[in-house]
Design an enzyme around this catalytic site. Structure first.
Site, PDB file in Angstrom:
ATOM      1  N   LYS A   1      -5.511 -10.743  -7.973  1.00 23.59           N
ATOM      2  CA  LYS A   1      -6.463 -10.941  -6.880  1.00 23.59           C
ATOM      3  C   LYS A   1      -7.626  -9.961  -7.043  1.00 23.59           C
ATOM      4  CE  LYS A   1      -6.543  -8.823  -2.406  1.00 23.59           C
ATOM      5  NZ  LYS A   1      -7.614  -9.104  -1.512  1.00 23.59           N
TER       6      LYS A   1
ATOM      7  N   LYS B   1       0.825  -1.209   0.000  1.00 29.57           N
ATOM      8  CA  LYS B   1       0.000   0.000   0.000  1.00 29.57           C
ATOM      9  C   LYS B   1       0.856   1.254   0.000  1.00 29.57           C
ATOM     10  CE  LYS B   1      -4.140  -2.052   1.970  1.00 29.57           C
ATOM     11  NZ  LYS B   1      -4.792  -2.384   3.242  1.00 29.57           N
TER      12      LYS B   1
ATOM     13  N   LYS C   1     -11.062  -4.359  -4.324  1.00 30.14           N
ATOM     14  CA  LYS C   1     -11.671  -3.052  -4.567  1.00 30.14           C
ATOM     15  C   LYS C   1     -10.610  -2.087  -5.078  1.00 30.14           C
ATOM     16  CE  LYS C   1     -13.488  -4.043  -0.732  1.00 30.14           C
ATOM     17  NZ  LYS C   1     -13.923  -4.202   0.618  1.00 30.14           N
TER      18      LYS C   1
HETATM   19  P1  ADP Z   1     -10.276  -5.658  -0.906  1.00 29.52           P
HETATM   20  O1  ADP Z   1      -8.961  -6.249  -1.333  1.00 29.52           O
HETATM   21  O2  ADP Z   1     -11.272  -5.770  -1.977  1.00 29.52           O
HETATM   22  O3  ADP Z   1     -10.141  -4.245  -0.376  1.00 29.52           O
HETATM   23  P2  ADP Z   1     -10.690  -6.366   1.855  1.00 29.52           P
HETATM   24  O4  ADP Z   1      -9.248  -6.131   2.154  1.00 29.52           O
HETATM   25  O5  ADP Z   1     -11.692  -5.399   2.367  1.00 29.52           O
HETATM   26  O6  ADP Z   1     -10.809  -6.542   0.278  1.00 29.52           O
HETATM   27  O7  ADP Z   1     -11.068  -7.827   2.338  1.00 29.52           O
HETATM   28  C1  ADP Z   1     -12.204  -8.253   3.091  1.00 29.52           C
HETATM   29  C2  ADP Z   1     -12.140  -9.747   3.285  1.00 29.52           C
HETATM   30  O8  ADP Z   1     -12.284 -10.413   2.024  1.00 29.52           O
HETATM   31  C3  ADP Z   1     -10.798 -10.271   3.851  1.00 29.52           C
HETATM   32  O9  ADP Z   1     -11.036 -11.372   4.715  1.00 29.52           O
HETATM   33  C4  ADP Z   1     -10.051 -10.706   2.643  1.00 29.52           C
HETATM   34  O10 ADP Z   1      -9.095 -11.698   2.926  1.00 29.52           O
HETATM   35  C5  ADP Z   1     -11.159 -11.249   1.775  1.00 29.52           C
HETATM   36  N1  ADP Z   1     -10.809 -11.099   0.366  1.00 29.52           N
HETATM   37  C6  ADP Z   1     -10.569  -9.944  -0.288  1.00 29.52           C
HETATM   38  N2  ADP Z   1     -10.295 -10.156  -1.584  1.00 29.52           N
HETATM   39  C7  ADP Z   1     -10.348 -11.497  -1.749  1.00 29.52           C
HETATM   40  C8  ADP Z   1     -10.142 -12.355  -2.864  1.00 29.52           C
HETATM   41  N3  ADP Z   1      -9.858 -11.875  -4.062  1.00 29.52           N
HETATM   42  N4  ADP Z   1     -10.255 -13.687  -2.670  1.00 29.52           N
HETATM   43  C9  ADP Z   1     -10.574 -14.192  -1.454  1.00 29.52           C
HETATM   44  N5  ADP Z   1     -10.779 -13.435  -0.358  1.00 29.52           N
HETATM   45  C10 ADP Z   1     -10.673 -12.106  -0.491  1.00 29.52           C
END
Ligand code: ADP
Ligand code: TRP
Length: 323
Positions: free
Chosen positions: A192, A113, A195
């Site tokens: 991956k 980040k 968002k």
């Molecule tokens: P993002 O990467 O979209 O900002 P977050 O960090 O808010 O997602 O993640 C929220 C939850 O969803 C966490 O437990 C994270 O490990 C899971 N998660 C996020 N992206 C994925 C993905 N592509 N595959 C599986 N789990 C995910």
């Protein structure tokens, strides 16, 4: 009785990766009669990336609505906004004093980040300590998260371990729980799904907008008649997570045989997305049209969470000599 706990940041509407990686595995654990769960919307964490109050508010509701749409039972479980339990910030301070600086400096997520963020604030750096606070405040036993959060979970365990080493068994050391089948859900560009990469599939969208996201999935440019490799295709990777064994085997055979284009595969994926999540889509929209009802659910959860949090904090203050 095991206590399950997980949070989702209020950085946007939960996408397929969040749903399959965190929300559904969490709800499955919560449905077990031997478990009780704490689920919360990590709106404090989202401030490391967002500073528009309307967006923070909207995202908080959106994450809450997604959880409820997937059937979270708020009577059995505790469902709250992170910021409604300010005790977590106090605990975070104590935990900061048990967190080695190099551990935070070496965190993958901070390194990633801080390379891309417009401004690198201290919140981004201490993010894992607040996450440790979220978990340790409620004596959680198991934390279902996607694999990308594994390092954060290990930090929580280390911080709790150092605290207990100094003061005795004050904090419950949690276990991470990772759904091996889902692990990392790929996004429309094969990275991956996230968002922050804008490569997500939002299953709550209406058909036309959802179609646009599905059609944007990146594939190679093999012609329709060519045999294709399902195992390197982003469309198949997503279809595999949703289809039944027979549907997936059927799709695999079509790829290998040739005469089946990526457009066909995308249409099949769109259909399965619409069908699989029809009920949740309707429920999500209905919650988003009744924010008062969402507030009421969250207020009940906050009250339950604060009772548990106050108890843990009492133990911690006593151990530290602050009583
Ligand atoms: P993002 O990467 O979209 O900002 P977050 O960090 O808010 O997602 O993640 C929220 C939850 O969803 C966490 O437990 C994270 O490990 C899971 N998660 C996020 N992206 C994925 C993905 N592509 N595959 C599986 N789990 C995910
Ligand atoms: N850091 C998590 C994520 O980005 C969200 C989160 C915050 C969380 N606090 C938590 C997850 C506590 C599990 C437990 O996905």
């Amino acid at each position: 009785m095991a206590r399950i706990l997980t949070g989702i940041q209020a950085t946007g509407t939960p996408h397929l990766g969040n749903i399959l990686g965190a929300l559904v595995p969490g709800l499955n654990l919560a449905a077990d009669e031997h478990n009780e769960a704490f689920f919360f919307i990590a709106n404090l964490h989202s401030l490391t990336a967002l500073n528009d109050p309307d967006i923070v508010r909207h995202n908080t509701y959106s994450v809450a609505a997604a959880w409820l749409a997937f059937g979270l039972d708020t009577k059995k479980n505790t469902f709250y906004r992170q910021s409604d339990v300010p005790e977590v910030c106090e605990l975070m301070w104590y935990l900061n004093c048990f967190t080695p600086f190099p551990m935070l400096a070496n965190a993958h997520s901070f390194k990633d980040k801080s390379e891309t963020a417009a401004s690198v604030n201290a919140g981004l750096f201490t993010y894992p300590v607040l996450m440790a606070g979220d978990i340790l405040l409620y004596d959680a036993d198991q934390v279902p998260v996607g694999k990308d959060q594994r390092q954060h979970l290990e930090m929580t365990r280390d911080i709790a371990g150092s605290f207990n080493h100094q003061y005795g068994d004050v904090l419950v050391v949690p276990e991470g729980s990772y759904d091996e089948r889902v692990m990392i859900v790929p996004g429309t560009d094969g990275r991956k799904m996230s968002k922050s990469y804008h490569n997500y599939i939002n299953i709550f969208l209406e058909e036309k907008a959802l179609k646009k996201q599905v059609m944007s999935i990146v594939t190679d440019s093999l012609p329709l008649e060519a045999p294709k490799d399902p195992d390197t295709c982003n469309v198949f990777a997503l279809y595999k997570l949703l289809g039944s064994t027979d549907q997936v085997a059927d799709m695999r055979a079509k790829y290998v045989a040739g005469g089946f284009g990526y457009g066909h595969a995308k249409t099949a994926l769109l259909e399965i997305l619409i069908e699989t999540y029809a009920e949740q889509r309707a429920a999500y929209n209905s919650w988003m049209n009744d924010l008062g009802a969402l507030d009421a659910e969250l207020a009940i959860g906050a009250e339950k969470a604060r009772l548990v949090g106050a108890e843990t904090l009492g133990r911690v203050r006593g151990a530290l000599g602050l009583d």
